[in-house]
Write a protein that holds these residues in place. Structure first.
Motif, short mmCIF file in Angstrom:
data_model
loop_
_atom_site.label_atom_id
_atom_site.label_comp_id
_atom_site.label_asym_id
_atom_site.label_seq_id
_atom_site.Cartn_x
_atom_site.Cartn_y
_atom_site.Cartn_z
N ARG A 137 0.84 -1.20 0.00
CA ARG A 137 0.00 0.00 0.00
C ARG A 137 0.87 1.25 0.00
O ARG A 137 1.87 1.31 0.72
N GLY A 138 0.51 2.23 -0.81
CA GLY A 138 1.19 3.52 -0.79
C GLY A 138 0.69 4.36 0.37
O GLY A 138 -0.52 4.43 0.62
N ARG A 139 1.60 5.00 1.10
CA ARG A 139 1.22 5.81 2.27
C ARG A 139 1.99 7.14 2.28
O ARG A 139 2.64 7.48 3.27
N TYR A 140 1.93 7.86 1.17
CA TYR A 140 2.70 9.09 1.06
C TYR A 140 2.42 10.05 2.21
O TYR A 140 3.35 10.68 2.75
N ALA A 141 1.18 10.18 2.61
CA ALA A 141 0.80 11.19 3.62
C ALA A 141 1.25 10.80 5.03
O ALA A 141 1.26 11.65 5.92
N ASP A 142 1.61 9.53 5.23
CA ASP A 142 1.97 9.04 6.57
C ASP A 142 3.49 8.92 6.70
O ASP A 142 4.07 7.91 6.30
N LEU A 143 4.11 9.95 7.25
CA LEU A 143 5.56 9.89 7.43
C LEU A 143 5.92 8.86 8.48
O LEU A 143 5.29 8.77 9.54
N SER A 144 6.93 8.08 8.19
CA SER A 144 7.41 7.11 9.17
C SER A 144 8.17 7.86 10.27
O SER A 144 8.69 8.95 10.05
N PRO A 145 8.23 7.28 11.49
CA PRO A 145 9.00 7.93 12.57
C PRO A 145 10.45 8.20 12.18
O PRO A 145 11.02 9.24 12.52
N TYR A 175 6.86 -4.45 6.17
CA TYR A 175 8.06 -3.67 5.89
C TYR A 175 7.67 -2.24 5.55
O TYR A 175 6.64 -2.01 4.91
N VAL A 176 8.50 -1.29 5.95
CA VAL A 176 8.32 0.12 5.61
C VAL A 176 9.39 0.51 4.61
O VAL A 176 10.58 0.19 4.80
N ILE A 177 8.98 1.17 3.54
CA ILE A 177 9.93 1.62 2.50
C ILE A 177 9.78 3.11 2.29
O ILE A 177 8.69 3.58 1.92
N ASP A 178 10.82 3.86 2.56
CA ASP A 178 10.85 5.30 2.27
C ASP A 178 11.67 5.51 0.99
O ASP A 178 12.75 4.94 0.84
N TYR A 179 11.14 6.34 0.09
CA TYR A 179 11.75 6.60 -1.22
C TYR A 179 12.38 7.99 -1.22
O TYR A 179 11.71 8.97 -0.91
N TYR A 180 13.65 8.06 -1.58
CA TYR A 180 14.37 9.32 -1.59
C TYR A 180 14.98 9.62 -2.96
O TYR A 180 15.44 8.71 -3.66
N GLU A 181 15.01 10.90 -3.31
CA GLU A 181 15.79 11.38 -4.44
C GLU A 181 17.16 11.76 -3.92
O GLU A 181 17.27 12.50 -2.94
N LEU A 203 8.64 -1.81 13.14
CA LEU A 203 8.85 -2.21 14.53
C LEU A 203 7.53 -2.63 15.17
O LEU A 203 7.05 -2.04 16.14
N ASP A 204 6.96 -3.69 14.62
CA ASP A 204 5.69 -4.23 15.13
C ASP A 204 5.91 -5.34 16.15
O ASP A 204 4.94 -5.86 16.72
N SER A 205 7.17 -5.74 16.32
CA SER A 205 7.47 -6.83 17.24
C SER A 205 8.91 -6.72 17.72
O SER A 205 9.72 -5.98 17.13
N PHE A 206 9.23 -7.44 18.78
CA PHE A 206 10.60 -7.45 19.27
C PHE A 206 11.53 -8.07 18.22
O PHE A 206 12.68 -7.67 18.08
N GLY A 207 11.00 -9.05 17.48
CA GLY A 207 11.80 -9.70 16.45
C GLY A 207 12.27 -8.71 15.40
O GLY A 207 13.40 -8.81 14.91
#
Length: 219
Positions: A137-145, A175-181, A203-207
């Motif tokens: 899913r694309g989540r452009y508006a939701d910046l990751s921490p 998985y979280v993927i941030d895309y950078y130029e 970071l949804d789990s200790f693993g």
């Protein structure tokens, strides 16, 4: 990487209220069933858009990414055709360039393969050499921490974000993927593509925290 930037507004771009009372009109946008695994039309749209100047190719390329989706009709995910990509951008309110659509789709596919290669590196830490992609899913508006943290230090905002959910031998892992130029060619992607990806397990789990720690020391 302009072609990869997402439309920042969601929903139908047509003002339905303004259209009320107009005879013989309906919303020109497609309001079809959406596949929850990729938030794209459940039935691929291959017909030309009414405003197109010429037809675009409808052939699709099979990716190297295995499907972890229940009831899948193909073993691997199949990339959209230039026509499907064009229709999708139109549906989201964008104004895609027909002349460059084949190139856009080619770059889109290569970046996804590059992303999957990075996920395979992470999964190898677990001894899992056969992960499957269950959903994305694309989540452009939701910046990751992590992106917020680096922006606070003065770094640029990612131009996009995706969340990919993989099937790890029956366990769903996000998985979280941030895309950078970067302004510099990515040596793996080549052809002047100045995109870099920050791929890591959420970071949804200790693993996931433990995996990040191992990858940090491995680097």
């Amino acid at each position: 990487a302009e072609y990869l930037k997402r439309n920042k507004t969601g929903g139908c771009p047509v003002d339905h209220e303004a259209m009320k009372g107009m005879k013989g009109t309906g919303c020109p946008m497609e309001h079809e069933e959406i596949d929850p695994n990729n938030f794209m039309p459940a039935t691929p749209k291959q017909l030309p858009h009414p405003d197109q100047d010429f037809d675009l190719p409808t052939d699709r390329i099979v990716s190297s990414i295995p499907k972890g989706k229940e009831g899948a009709t193909t073993d691997n995910w199949v990339y959209p055709s230039p026509q499907m990509f064009y229709n999708a951008v139109r549906r989201k309110g964008g104004e895609p360039d027909e002349d460059s659509m084949k190139t856009v789709v080619s770059v889109h596919n290569r970046v996804n393969e590059y992303c999957w290669g990075k996920i395979l590196e992470w999964e190898s830490l677990r001894g899992n050499h056969k992960p499957k992609l269950a959903a994305f899913r694309g989540r452009y508006a939701d910046l990751s921490p992590k992106a917020r943290f680096f922006m606070a230090l003065g770094y640029d905002r990612p131009f996009d974000r995706h969340d990919w959910v993989i099937d790890r031998e029956g366990q769903k892992v996000r998985y979280v993927i941030d895309y950078y130029e970067t302004g510099e060619e990515n040596k793996t992607l080549g052809d002047g593509i100045d995109v870099e990806l920050d791929v890591r397990p959420a970071l949804d789990s200790f693993g996931a925290f433990w995996d990040r720690s191992k990858m940090l020391f491995k680097s």
